[in-house]
Design a protein around this motif. Structure first.
Motif, PDB file in Angstrom:
ATOM      1  N   MET A   1       0.830  -1.197   0.000  1.00  0.00           N
ATOM      2  CA  MET A   1       0.000   0.000   0.000  1.00  0.00           C
ATOM      3  C   MET A   1       0.869   1.254   0.000  1.00  0.00           C
ATOM      4  O   MET A   1       0.568   2.245  -0.685  1.00  0.00           O
ATOM      5  CB  MET A   1      -0.928  -0.002   1.222  1.00  0.00           C
ATOM      6  CG  MET A   1      -1.933   1.131   1.251  1.00  0.00           C
ATOM      7  SD  MET A   1      -3.078   0.991   2.652  1.00  0.00           S
ATOM      8  CE  MET A   1      -4.069  -0.409   2.151  1.00  0.00           C
ATOM      9  N   GLY A   2       1.967   1.212   0.747  1.00  0.00           N
ATOM     10  CA  GLY A   2       2.882   2.350   0.772  1.00  0.00           C
ATOM     11  C   GLY A   2       3.509   2.606  -0.587  1.00  0.00           C
ATOM     12  O   GLY A   2       3.643   3.762  -1.019  1.00  0.00           O
ATOM     13  N   LEU A   3       3.880   1.543  -1.299  1.00  0.00           N
ATOM     14  CA  LEU A   3       4.440   1.702  -2.639  1.00  0.00           C
ATOM     15  C   LEU A   3       3.406   2.258  -3.604  1.00  0.00           C
ATOM     16  O   LEU A   3       3.729   3.093  -4.461  1.00  0.00           O
ATOM     17  CB  LEU A   3       4.959   0.345  -3.136  1.00  0.00           C
ATOM     18  CG  LEU A   3       6.183  -0.211  -2.399  1.00  0.00           C
ATOM     19  CD1 LEU A   3       6.517  -1.613  -2.903  1.00  0.00           C
ATOM     20  CD2 LEU A   3       7.381   0.713  -2.559  1.00  0.00           C
TER      21      LEU A   3
ATOM     22  N   LEU B   1      -4.042   9.080   2.735  1.00  0.00           N
ATOM     23  CA  LEU B   1      -5.173   8.913   3.644  1.00  0.00           C
ATOM     24  C   LEU B   1      -6.380   8.330   2.912  1.00  0.00           C
ATOM     25  O   LEU B   1      -7.122   7.514   3.474  1.00  0.00           O
ATOM     26  CB  LEU B   1      -5.532  10.250   4.296  1.00  0.00           C
ATOM     27  CG  LEU B   1      -4.831  10.581   5.619  1.00  0.00           C
ATOM     28  CD1 LEU B   1      -3.312  10.606   5.458  1.00  0.00           C
ATOM     29  CD2 LEU B   1      -5.304  11.926   6.158  1.00  0.00           C
ATOM     30  N   GLY B   2      -6.573   8.748   1.666  1.00  0.00           N
ATOM     31  CA  GLY B   2      -7.690   8.225   0.895  1.00  0.00           C
ATOM     32  C   GLY B   2      -7.575   6.729   0.672  1.00  0.00           C
ATOM     33  O   GLY B   2      -8.543   5.983   0.853  1.00  0.00           O
ATOM     34  N   ILE B   3      -6.387   6.270   0.282  1.00  0.00           N
ATOM     35  CA  ILE B   3      -6.186   4.847   0.018  1.00  0.00           C
ATOM     36  C   ILE B   3      -6.338   4.022   1.293  1.00  0.00           C
ATOM     37  O   ILE B   3      -6.984   2.964   1.299  1.00  0.00           O
ATOM     38  CB  ILE B   3      -4.801   4.617  -0.622  1.00  0.00           C
ATOM     39  CG1 ILE B   3      -4.781   5.190  -2.046  1.00  0.00           C
ATOM     40  CG2 ILE B   3      -4.440   3.143  -0.642  1.00  0.00           C
ATOM     41  CD1 ILE B   3      -3.424   5.110  -2.722  1.00  0.00           C
ATOM     42  N   VAL B   4      -5.754   4.491   2.385  1.00  0.00           N
ATOM     43  CA  VAL B   4      -5.809   3.731   3.638  1.00  0.00           C
ATOM     44  C   VAL B   4      -7.238   3.594   4.141  1.00  0.00           C
ATOM     45  O   VAL B   4      -7.711   2.484   4.442  1.00  0.00           O
ATOM     46  CB  VAL B   4      -4.914   4.394   4.708  1.00  0.00           C
ATOM     47  CG1 VAL B   4      -5.179   3.764   6.087  1.00  0.00           C
ATOM     48  CG2 VAL B   4      -3.442   4.243   4.339  1.00  0.00           C
TER      49      VAL B   4
ATOM     50  N   HIS C   1      -2.165  -1.571  11.462  1.00  0.00           N
ATOM     51  CA  HIS C   1      -0.879  -1.717  10.782  1.00  0.00           C
ATOM     52  C   HIS C   1      -0.666  -0.599   9.761  1.00  0.00           C
ATOM     53  O   HIS C   1       0.428  -0.067   9.624  1.00  0.00           O
ATOM     54  CB  HIS C   1      -0.813  -3.074  10.070  1.00  0.00           C
ATOM     55  CG  HIS C   1      -0.792  -4.247  10.992  1.00  0.00           C
ATOM     56  ND1 HIS C   1      -1.926  -4.904  11.379  1.00  0.00           N
ATOM     57  CD2 HIS C   1       0.239  -4.875  11.621  1.00  0.00           C
ATOM     58  CE1 HIS C   1      -1.607  -5.897  12.190  1.00  0.00           C
ATOM     59  NE2 HIS C   1      -0.308  -5.898  12.358  1.00  0.00           N
ATOM     60  N   HIS C   2      -1.743  -0.237   9.058  1.00  0.00           N
ATOM     61  CA  HIS C   2      -1.622   0.780   8.007  1.00  0.00           C
ATOM     62  C   HIS C   2      -1.463   2.190   8.579  1.00  0.00           C
ATOM     63  O   HIS C   2      -1.114   3.111   7.825  1.00  0.00           O
ATOM     64  CB  HIS C   2      -2.854   0.740   7.102  1.00  0.00           C
ATOM     65  CG  HIS C   2      -3.069  -0.599   6.450  1.00  0.00           C
ATOM     66  ND1 HIS C   2      -2.036  -1.482   6.210  1.00  0.00           N
ATOM     67  CD2 HIS C   2      -4.204  -1.198   5.982  1.00  0.00           C
ATOM     68  CE1 HIS C   2      -2.515  -2.570   5.637  1.00  0.00           C
ATOM     69  NE2 HIS C   2      -3.808  -2.427   5.482  1.00  0.00           N
ATOM     70  N   LEU C   3      -1.724   2.377   9.865  1.00  0.00           N
ATOM     71  CA  LEU C   3      -1.538   3.698  10.469  1.00  0.00           C
ATOM     72  C   LEU C   3      -0.082   4.155  10.401  1.00  0.00           C
ATOM     73  O   LEU C   3       0.192   5.346  10.556  1.00  0.00           O
ATOM     74  CB  LEU C   3      -2.019   3.689  11.925  1.00  0.00           C
ATOM     75  CG  LEU C   3      -3.536   3.659  12.134  1.00  0.00           C
ATOM     76  CD1 LEU C   3      -3.874   3.636  13.620  1.00  0.00           C
ATOM     77  CD2 LEU C   3      -4.212   4.859  11.469  1.00  0.00           C
ATOM     78  N   VAL C   4       0.811   3.193  10.174  1.00  0.00           N
ATOM     79  CA  VAL C   4       2.221   3.559   9.969  1.00  0.00           C
ATOM     80  C   VAL C   4       2.331   4.524   8.789  1.00  0.00           C
ATOM     81  O   VAL C   4       3.085   5.512   8.837  1.00  0.00           O
ATOM     82  CB  VAL C   4       3.069   2.293   9.715  1.00  0.00           C
ATOM     83  CG1 VAL C   4       4.490   2.674   9.316  1.00  0.00           C
ATOM     84  CG2 VAL C   4       3.073   1.401  10.939  1.00  0.00           C
ATOM     85  N   ILE C   5       1.589   4.237   7.717  1.00  0.00           N
ATOM     86  CA  ILE C   5       1.606   5.104   6.536  1.00  0.00           C
ATOM     87  C   ILE C   5       1.005   6.462   6.869  1.00  0.00           C
ATOM     88  O   ILE C   5       1.558   7.514   6.515  1.00  0.00           O
ATOM     89  CB  ILE C   5       0.809   4.447   5.383  1.00  0.00           C
ATOM     90  CG1 ILE C   5       1.453   3.123   4.987  1.00  0.00           C
ATOM     91  CG2 ILE C   5       0.714   5.392   4.188  1.00  0.00           C
ATOM     92  CD1 ILE C   5       0.654   2.350   3.952  1.00  0.00           C
ATOM     93  N   VAL C   6      -0.134   6.456   7.564  1.00  0.00           N
ATOM     94  CA  VAL C   6      -0.825   7.707   7.901  1.00  0.00           C
ATOM     95  C   VAL C   6       0.061   8.603   8.746  1.00  0.00           C
ATOM     96  O   VAL C   6       0.268   9.787   8.430  1.00  0.00           O
ATOM     97  CB  VAL C   6      -2.147   7.400   8.633  1.00  0.00           C
ATOM     98  CG1 VAL C   6      -2.805   8.689   9.115  1.00  0.00           C
ATOM     99  CG2 VAL C   6      -3.099   6.628   7.720  1.00  0.00           C
TER     100      VAL C   6
END
Length: 278
Positions: free
Chosen positions: A62-64, A90-93, A140-145
């Motif tokens: 997701m980050g890539l 934020l939209g993708i997450v 887990h995805h909050l790392v990206i946010v």
């Protein structure tokens, strides 16, 4: 027809009794939230057993995707990267959370077929299982946010409480849609494919990869008719330091109340049939 005759002919005790039993199921699931959490956690662990990074593989991919779309579309739309990349991230997450809850909701009762046929566990327990499983993935995805907001300087002006309220409204609305999809999928096995197709269409019609300020006039009316826009904006806008339109809160609250009333009535009517559908 009196209630006794109705019961003899149909095997049912009437609408009021069905609502009482549905409420008992909901109440019983509240006492088993720990079980729902354990089932959700087991789903995550078993899904990534033997993997080195586990669910962080999804976070990495997701980050890539965020980086690729952010760099490409910011140049195509001539938008500064420090504005567009956090918006897309934020939209993708968060749209991914909605998609996960709704798409996986189709398998809520099908996946629990064995347990439903052999135990008397409340059916709502498996709805919470689906929701909690996706909230674990969100953690887990909050790392990206957090990383994107901190790197581009949005963390200091992010409004966390309104964002949390928006997240709650988003999850509440995605949950009833998920349950409706689960009930329908138990009866009609074509529903999961339809739901996946609808969500794929919705991600392009919702401002995930593009800015809503590119719309104007009658096009904005079309955008405001999209419920996923309100669900996403209620979370994303506060994290970017922006205000959420009051209209979005009205839409989300109305959707939550009306949606859950409809879902509960549907569940009360179909509760006794779901196991037979499976």
């Amino acid at each position: 027809m009196d209630s006794a005759t109705h019961m003899l002919r149909t095997g049912q005790r009437g609408g009021l009794f069905q609502l009482q039993m549905a409420f008992r199921d909901l109440k019983g699931s509240g006492h088993r939230l720990g079980l729902a959490w354990s089932l959700a956690w087991h789903d995550i662990v078993s899904r990534y057993r033997g993997s080195v990074l586990g669910p962080f593989w999804i976070t990495l991919s997701m980050g890539l995707m965020v980086l690729g779309i952010g760099f490409l579309y910011s140049n195509l739309f001539s938008i500064p990267l420090n504005e567009f990349l956090p918006f897309v991230a934020l939209g993708i997450v968060f749209f991914g959370v909605m998609t996960g809850i709704i798409n996986e909701g189709c398998e809520t009762f099908v996946q629990a077929k064995g347990m439903l046929s052999q135990t008397s566990l409340p059916m709502f327990t498996f709805v919470w299982r689906t929701v909690l499983r996706n909230l674990i993935s969100l953690a887990h995805h909050l790392v990206i946010v957090i990383g994107v907001l901190a790197f581009y300087g949005y963390w200091g002006k992010a409004n966390l409480l309104p964002a949390l309220a928006g997240l709650v409204l988003m999850v509440v609305n995605a949950s009833w849609i998920s349950m409706v999809a689960g009930i329908a999928s138990a009866r009609f096995r074509d529903i999961p494919q339809i739901v996946v197709s609808v969500m794929q269409f919705a991600i392009f019609m919702t401002p995930v990869f593009w800015r809503p300020d590119r719309f104007s006039g009658e096009h904005m009316a079309i955008l405001h008719a999209n419920p996923f826009f309100h669900m996403l904006d209620a979370v994303r806008a506060p994290l970017l330091g922006q205000a959420v339109a009051p209209q979005s809160y009205v839409v989300l609250v109305a959707m939550a109340v009306g949606g859950w009333l409809f879902t509960f009535a549907l569940f009360a009517r179909t509760r006794r049939r779901i196991v037979h559908y499976l």
